[in-house]
Design an enzyme around this catalytic site. Structure first.
Site, PDB file in Angstrom:
ATOM      1  N   HIS A 147      -6.120  -1.155  -3.077  1.00  0.00           N
ATOM      2  CA  HIS A 147      -5.294  -1.597  -1.940  1.00  0.00           C
ATOM      3  C   HIS A 147      -4.554  -0.389  -1.361  1.00  0.00           C
ATOM      4  O   HIS A 147      -4.162   0.525  -2.094  1.00  0.00           O
ATOM      5  CB  HIS A 147      -4.295  -2.658  -2.413  1.00  0.00           C
ATOM      6  CG  HIS A 147      -3.612  -3.358  -1.277  1.00  0.00           C
ATOM      7  ND1 HIS A 147      -2.533  -2.815  -0.627  1.00  0.00           N
ATOM      8  CD2 HIS A 147      -3.875  -4.538  -0.663  1.00  0.00           C
ATOM      9  CE1 HIS A 147      -2.145  -3.633   0.340  1.00  0.00           C
ATOM     10  NE2 HIS A 147      -2.950  -4.694   0.338  1.00  0.00           N
ATOM     11  N   GLU A 159      -9.425  -3.003   5.259  1.00  0.00           N
ATOM     12  CA  GLU A 159      -8.047  -3.262   5.680  1.00  0.00           C
ATOM     13  C   GLU A 159      -7.487  -2.024   6.382  1.00  0.00           C
ATOM     14  O   GLU A 159      -7.025  -1.085   5.706  1.00  0.00           O
ATOM     15  CB  GLU A 159      -7.169  -3.558   4.465  1.00  0.00           C
ATOM     16  CG  GLU A 159      -7.483  -4.866   3.780  1.00  0.00           C
ATOM     17  CD  GLU A 159      -6.247  -5.402   3.081  1.00  0.00           C
ATOM     18  OE1 GLU A 159      -5.823  -6.511   3.435  1.00  0.00           O
ATOM     19  OE2 GLU A 159      -5.681  -4.707   2.227  1.00  0.00           O
TER      20      GLU A 159
HETATM   21  O1  LIG Z   1      -2.442  -7.633   0.753  1.00  0.00           O
HETATM   22  C1  LIG Z   1      -2.600  -8.193   1.802  1.00  0.00           C
HETATM   23  C2  LIG Z   1      -3.251  -7.555   2.891  1.00  0.00           C
HETATM   24  O2  LIG Z   1      -3.013  -6.221   2.747  1.00  0.00           O
HETATM   25  C3  LIG Z   1      -2.924  -8.087   4.242  1.00  0.00           C
HETATM   26  O3  LIG Z   1      -1.586  -8.372   4.389  1.00  0.00           O
HETATM   27  P1  LIG Z   1      -1.084  -9.092   5.743  1.00  0.00           P
HETATM   28  O4  LIG Z   1      -2.024 -10.239   5.986  1.00  0.00           O
HETATM   29  O5  LIG Z   1       0.296  -9.548   5.447  1.00  0.00           O
HETATM   30  O6  LIG Z   1      -1.159  -8.073   6.819  1.00  0.00           O
END
Ligand SMILES: O=C[C@H](O)COP(=O)(O)O
Length: 720
Positions: free
Chosen positions: A564, A636
């Site tokens: 992550h 992401e």
């Molecule tokens: O860990 C979660 C993801 O990084 C996405 O987070 P989010 O949907 O709050 O932007």
């Protein structure tokens, strides 16, 4: 791809006990910039600890009045259960009952529904407050007892007994929770002693009073008397007993102050506030079974308490004079009607005097509540002081051993003196010693459970029923007051998912912080899997604070998120280290959600493709082709995570198509086509549908929105 993964990654600290706890310790949660922390705790736990409305800060008079009322409510249930026992023959006559099963059912159906009652009523008590559940249930009990009194036939009698037992479940559901609301662990023992006195004295007084009423004014008045007692307790209890449950008190206070926003935020700490009440009830019904089968501590304590209750009731039946009740208990415990009538036959006491023989037990109970509770508190304080002031549930155990010591002594004293037919005072003294040991013992077993779970209806110690005792153990999952609010949030989140209709072609994986992995796994529906948010790539060794792949596998957690962006940026994890973790996870049999993505700066410098490839390369080098079946890539973009700036569907599609093309080139076209690539970063219900139409978007990694009801819409994004 036939299915996609929607992964709930709870990075929102309203679900993260550590962050909530830190905020309460270090700074007011209303501090600017602490947007996550303040979501469910608008003013900090510290503020609440000092708040005069917090039940723990009430005056001693108010606290002890509340404890006495709760104890009275708790007394009523076993009293009502056993009061009718001596009247059974008269009831059989009244309703022409010749079938012994139906006869026994009029008595025992109360116990059955009383075991179920707390499982249903406990969630209500945490949604609407404990006090009104107690009051309303007692008012209903009054009417149900009147229903028994005027039942035209035995079927109606059984129905009203069932309903009375169900309503009687309110005290076990709320009582111990109320005591925990009022007293901290350190000074709870005396209050618990008073609270426990009712359930222990109730089944003794019931048959004595029931015998007198049946003999004098008739069996119908058993129930009229009960209704009268319940009515009286309500008349005293309603004006004197105020709400004690913290989350409900805080919510009401915010409403009273007109702070709607704060009230809305606080309501999230109340299970079922989003309308998923039946799902919460279902979880409650399942939890005792889950804990009994999965927690050895819960199992062994429940077994021990059940054994002790069994011995206690067998002991009661030897006094004599409670014919049918004694026979039922004897049948259940000995499996025969082997008969002992110590005070009736051996000492020639008249039936009306036999009741007085229970006074020895009563004295033992009273001494235990005074001395036993004090000893327990002192021992706890002493051991906690030796442990740098930190108390632990196990510190109640020495006092429990102390209590256990008196039980065989009392039994031997009682049995031997009765057999030798020495003066009647001797078996009564023996019963007093037994009563002292039993009460001290009950207090400490319950205190152990209570200390493990102060905010749950754990010491629902109405005697008789193993299911109720098992229910107490439910509380085991609720470890400390500091996390109670976040546990409530967990309950609400899982409850919401459990009751939702989800697209069956969507694979759903939720990834709570590690502290909640087991409880979420135990409570979430079977078609939703659970994932860890990280691991350390070693199965053994001195790596304090880390979780190994083997530990996750042993805990039955099938998934793990690796790489992550927060791990990469905040904790400085290199792509090589992420690859090493991926290898270790796969070697242990875990499935991996592998995160990659570029920063805004890198995107603006047109480096997106290169960054993603650089993050993937070490993983590709570490994995064999067959490993990719167990890997999902989560793209992401760092600039989209938690910012509200979602990638456009075109941006997501373009980048994910590039990632797939790279996999095709670096591994094989087949693996590229089979590997699921999901998108993460500010996904919401309003943008997910369009993103989901993109051919290379196989699902989502959802953060903030996963904590809201809209998460269900995101899961169902591909449904028409
Ligand atoms: O860990 C979660 C993801 O990084 C996405 O987070 P989010 O949907 O709050 O932007």
């Amino acid at each position: 791809m036939s299915s996609k993964i929607i992964q709930l990654n709870n990075t929102d600290p309203s679900f993260d006990s550590e962050k909530v706890t830190q905020s309460s310790m270090q700074r007011p949660s209303s501090e600017p910039g602490d947007q996550h922390t303040i979501q469910s705790v608008p003013y900090s736990e510290d503020d609440w600890q000092m708040d005069p409305d917090n039940a723990r800060n009430w005056s001693a008079y108010r606290k002890w009045t509340a404890t006495t009322i709760v104890s009275l409510y708790t007394f009523l249930t076993p009293f009502a259960s056993t009061l009718m026992a001596p009247g059974l023959p008269s009831l059989n006559q009244k309703y022409n009952v010749t079938n012994p099963t139906i006869s026994a059912m009029t008595l025992s159906v109360f116990l059955l529904s009383n075991a179920i009652g707390p499982l249903v009523l406990a969630p209500f008590s945490e949604m609407y407050g404990r006090t009104w559940v107690l009051h309303v249930a007692n008012i209903l009990s009054t009417f149900f007892h009147l229903g028994c009194a005027f039942a035209p036939n035995v079927g109606t009698l059984i129905l009203f007994r069932f309903l009375a037992g169900l309503a009687g479940g309110a005290a076990p559901a709320c009582g111990a929770g109320s005591i925990s609301d009022l007293f901290s662990e350190r000074d709870r023992a005396s209050a618990m002693a008073l609270y426990s006195f009712g359930p222990l004295i109730g089944p003794i007084m019931g048959p004595i009073v029931g015998g007198f009423i049946t003999e004098t004014i008739g069996v119908k008045y058993l129930f009229i008397f009960l209704a009268g007692v319940c009515g009286l307790v309500s008349a005293v209890g309603i004006p004197l007993l105020k709400e004690t449950y913290g989350p409900v008190l805080r919510y009401r206070k915010a409403l009273k102050l007109g702070d709607v926003e704060k009230a809305a935020a606080l309501s999230r700490n109340i299970p079922g506030s989003s309308g998923e009440i039946w799902s919460v009830i279902l979880i409650n019904l399942k939890r005792p079974v889950t804990l009994l089968s999965r927690s050895f501590i819960c199992f062994i304590l429940s077994l021990y308490m059940a054994f002790m209750y069994g011995i206690t009731f067998m002991f009661f039946t030897t006094f004599g004079g409670m014919s049918i009740f004694s026979d039922v208990i004897r049948m259940l415990t000995f499996g025969s009607l082997y008969y002992l009538d110590v005070f009736g036959k051996t000492y020639g006491f008249k039936p009306s005097v036999i009741g007085l023989a229970y006074l020895g037990l009563g004295v033992g109970f009273i001494i235990a509540t005074i001395i036993g509770a004090r000893f327990s508190n002192q021992m706890y304080t002493y051991l906690a002081a030796k442990n740098d002031g930190k108390g632990k549930p196990e510190m109640r155990m020495p006092a429990l051993f102390f209590g256990s010591f008196f039980i065989p002594i009392g039994l031997l004293w009682y049995g031997w003196s009765a057999q030798a037919k020495v003066h009647w005072i001797m078996p009564i003294i023996g019963s007093g010693i037994f009563g002292f040991g039993t009460m001290t013992n009950f207090l400490d077993s319950l205190d152990v459970l209570s200390a493990l779970a102060p905010h749950r209806p754990i010491s629902d110690h109405v005697p008789f029923s193993l299911p109720i005792q098992l229910y107490l153990v439910d509380a085991f999952t609720y470890a400390a007051s500091a996390v109670a609010a976040t546990m409530a949030a967990e309950s609400a989140l899982v409850g919401g998912l459990n009751s939702a209709t989800l697209d069956p072609s969507t694979e759903v994986v939720i990834a709570p912080p590690s502290i909640y992995l087991l409880s979420v796994k135990a409570s979430v529906r079977n078609d939703i899997a659970v994932s860890a948010q990280n691991l350390y790539p070693k199965d053994s060794g001195a790596f304090t604070g880390e979780i190994s792949p083997k530990q996750l596998v042993d805990a039955g957690i099938p998934w793990v998120i690796l790489g992550h962006s927060e791990r990469r940026t905040i904790f400085g994890e290199s792509s090589e280290f992420v690859a090493q973790k991926t290898r270790a996870a796969l070697d242990s049999g875990l499935k991996v959600i592998l995160c990659i993505g570029e920063t805004l700066q890198q995107r603006e410098a047109n480096e997106t493709g290169a960054v993603n490839e650089a993050q993937l390369k070490p993983v590709i080098a570490a994995l064999k082709p067959e490993d990719w079946k167990k890997v999902v890539i989560a793209y992401e973009p760092v600039w989209a995570i938690g910012t509200g700036k979602v990638a456009t569907s075109a941006q997501a599609q373009e980048t994910q198509a590039e990632i797939r093309a790279f996999l095709s080139k670096a591994i094989s076209p087949a693996i590229a086509s089979e590997t699921r690539i999901i998108y993460g970063g500010s996904v919401t219900a309003s943008n997910c549908k369009e993103l989901a139409t993109q051919p290379d978007v196989d699902g989502f990694l959802v953060g903030g929105a996963s904590l809201k009801p809209e998460f269900v819409d995101i899961i169902n994004a591909r449904k028409a």
